[in-house]
Write an enzyme that holds these catalytic residues in place. Structure first.
Site, PDB file in Angstrom:
ATOM      1  NE  ARG A  49      27.784 -19.085 -11.661  1.00 31.73           N
ATOM      2  CZ  ARG A  49      26.789 -19.957 -11.481  1.00 31.73           C
ATOM      3  NH1 ARG A  49      25.678 -19.889 -12.197  1.00 31.73           N
ATOM      4  NH2 ARG A  49      26.890 -20.917 -10.580  1.00 31.73           N
ATOM      5  CE1 TYR A 103      30.613  -2.453 -32.602  1.00 33.44           C
ATOM      6  CE2 TYR A 103      29.502  -4.218 -31.417  1.00 33.44           C
ATOM      7  CZ  TYR A 103      30.655  -3.523 -31.735  1.00 33.44           C
ATOM      8  OH  TYR A 103      31.842  -3.895 -31.169  1.00 33.44           O
ATOM      9  CG  ASP A 175      22.316  -1.303 -29.276  1.00 34.25           C
ATOM     10  OD1 ASP A 175      22.463  -0.244 -28.632  1.00 34.25           O
ATOM     11  OD2 ASP A 175      23.259  -2.077 -29.533  1.00 34.25           O
ATOM     12  CE  LYS A 200      31.235   1.531 -26.867  1.00 32.37           C
ATOM     13  NZ  LYS A 200      30.698   0.237 -27.001  1.00 32.37           N
TER      14      LYS A 200
HETATM   15  C1  LIG Z   1      25.624   0.257 -30.716  1.00 35.20           C
HETATM   16  C2  LIG Z   1      26.465  -0.739 -29.988  1.00 35.20           C
HETATM   17  N1  LIG Z   1      25.880  -1.799 -29.396  1.00 35.20           N
HETATM   18  C3  LIG Z   1      26.592  -2.715 -28.717  1.00 35.20           C
HETATM   19  C4  LIG Z   1      27.969  -2.625 -28.621  1.00 35.20           C
HETATM   20  C5  LIG Z   1      28.738  -3.687 -27.880  1.00 35.20           C
HETATM   21  O1  LIG Z   1      29.111  -3.206 -26.637  1.00 35.20           O
HETATM   22  P1  LIG Z   1      30.353  -3.771 -25.776  1.00 35.20           P
HETATM   23  O2  LIG Z   1      31.602  -3.361 -26.496  1.00 35.20           O
HETATM   24  O3  LIG Z   1      30.168  -3.147 -24.438  1.00 35.20           O
HETATM   25  O4  LIG Z   1      30.219  -5.260 -25.738  1.00 35.20           O
HETATM   26  C6  LIG Z   1      28.624  -1.544 -29.212  1.00 35.20           C
HETATM   27  C7  LIG Z   1      30.087  -1.424 -29.109  1.00 35.20           C
HETATM   28  O5  LIG Z   1      30.706  -0.566 -29.684  1.00 35.20           O
HETATM   29  C8  LIG Z   1      27.855  -0.570 -29.908  1.00 35.20           C
HETATM   30  O6  LIG Z   1      28.446   0.487 -30.517  1.00 35.20           O
END
Ligand SMILES: Cc1ncc(COP(=O)(O)O)c(C=O)c1O
Length: 382
Positions: A49, A103, A175, A200
């Site tokens: 953890r 997102y 991001d 991803k």
């Molecule tokens: C651009 C982006 N950031 C963050 C996330 C969140 O990721 P996770 O589904 O691994 O929590 C996503 C999920 O689709 C995403 O497309």
């Protein structure tokens, strides 16, 4: 190695080192929650953890090298990474300046949770640079941008946001999930903290959920402290799988880039498709900027079908190879409708204002033969 290793080498090895004789070429999974420690020692104990399991540590070191940061941390989801990275730099009473092209899950985190924590959020469209400066407050402590964006593949010019962050002495968080460090390294464009959903491209096989944060040592230390307390540590087996997935990251991205381009070019000439969204096409509003900053345009393609939602449904039901599922960036091609997934909480009018009309589908090109993906799309158009 004297030469600084390139990204493909780092993706395979991390920092290459000569191995002692009789060591495994592939590191084992340390599937252990805890580790022995010396009696009487007050050193930090090893406990999964805490993020100091060897699988977690070696994966993070490799990712930091790819992003070009001092340190990194993997956690148990992309949302976990977004949440902890922000909490590492924001306190109650602080203000966050965020892009409005983000997102849906991130938007919900900011709207539903940050207010509760006393963090105010202002959204600004990335194509309004003056509005960014006007929206800065004395209490602004962080700026957040997503690029390339979901689902329109807008490639945001980070220059004005990086300038604001520098002038105000606050952190720029980016991001960059849709690019991966092979196509775009946000720190080279002024980011202080890079966030990625490792679910991803980093892992690339649609078989795990994870997130990553890359930044300076002090920021990663604070993010790690939060992870230890809020409890989003990554399971060692998942860390091992991501490490394996990342070994092929560079070569997978090469194929995603090539197939994304081939599919986008094919789609541009098809009458039932009214618009194609791909930064590699000249018709994309950010094409010129994308050519400057991206090493490749990626595998994500947005398609707008003539006939709206019903046409999209007909098309999706006919697909055989391309699988109808949310998520993206795996070896297999996936397709989804943002109106029913990432942007389902918005009204039709709000989606339309964002440039996501009904009839819009988001295609994640996998690493199958491009001709097979195109043939499947072609037959589904009817
Ligand atoms: C651009 C982006 N950031 C963050 C996330 C969140 O990721 P996770 O589904 O691994 O929590 C996503 C999920 O689709 C995403 O497309």
């Amino acid at each position: 190695m004297r030469r600084k290793p390139g990204p493909s080498t780092i993706a395979v090895h991390g920092q290459p080192v000569r191995r002692p004789d009789w060591t495994p070429v592939v590191a084992p999974v340390f599937q252990s929650s805890t580790f022995t420690n010396p009696v009487g020692s007050d050193e930090t104990v090893m406990y999964t953890r805490y993020g100091n399991n060897p699988n977690q540590v070696s994966l993070a070191a490799k990712y930091a090298l790819l992003e070009g940061t001092e340190a990194a941390l993997f956690v148990s989801s992309g949302m976990g990474a977004t949440a902890l990275a922000h909490l590492a730099v924001l306190r109650p009473g602080d203000h966050l300046l965020a892009s409005s092209w983000i997102y849906g899950g991130t938007r919900r985190l900011f709207d539903e949770e940050f207010g509760r924590l006393g963090i105010e959020v202002t959204y600004v469209d990335p194509d309004q640079p003056r509005q960014w400066r006007r929206s800065v407050r004395k209490s602004t402590r962080a700026v957040f941008v997503e690029t390339p964006t979901n689902p329109l593949m807008r490639v945001v010019d980070l220059t004005p946001m990086a300038q604001i962050a520098r002038d105000s002495g606050v952190a720029l968080l980016v991001d960059a999930t849709f690019a991966s460090p092979i196509n775009f390294r946000a720190v080279e464009h002024g980011a202080d903290i890079v966030i990625s959903s490792a679910t991803k491209y980093l892992n690339g096989h649609s078989d795990i959920i994870a997130g990553a944060v890359a930044a300076s040592k002090p920021i990663i230390e604070e993010t790690t402290r939060l992870m230890q307390l809020w409890g989003q540590a990554l399971d060692p087996h998942t860390a091992w799988l991501i490490d394996r997935g990342m070994r092929t990251l560079a070569i997978r991205m090469e194929r995603h880039n090539a197939t994304g381009m081939a599919v986008a070019q094919w789609a541009e000439g098809r009458a039932p498709i009214t618009r194609v969204y791909y930064p590699g096409l000249e018709s994309h509003p950010d094409h010129a900027h994308a050519r400057e900053v991206l090493g490749g345009f990626g595998g994500m393609v947005g398609l707008e079908l003539k006939g709206g939602a019903r046409a999209a449904e007909r098309f999706l039901k006919r697909l055989k190879l391309v699988t109808h599922a949310p998520s993206l960036a795996g070896v297999e091609s996936l397709i989804s409708e943002p109106r029913l997934t990432s942007h389902s909480r918005l009204t039709e009018e709000e989606r339309s204002r964002l440039g996501i009309p009904d009839g819009f589908v988001r295609l994640s090109c996998g690493i199958e033969d491009a001709e097979d993906i195109i043939a499947d799309l072609e037959q589904a158009l009817g």
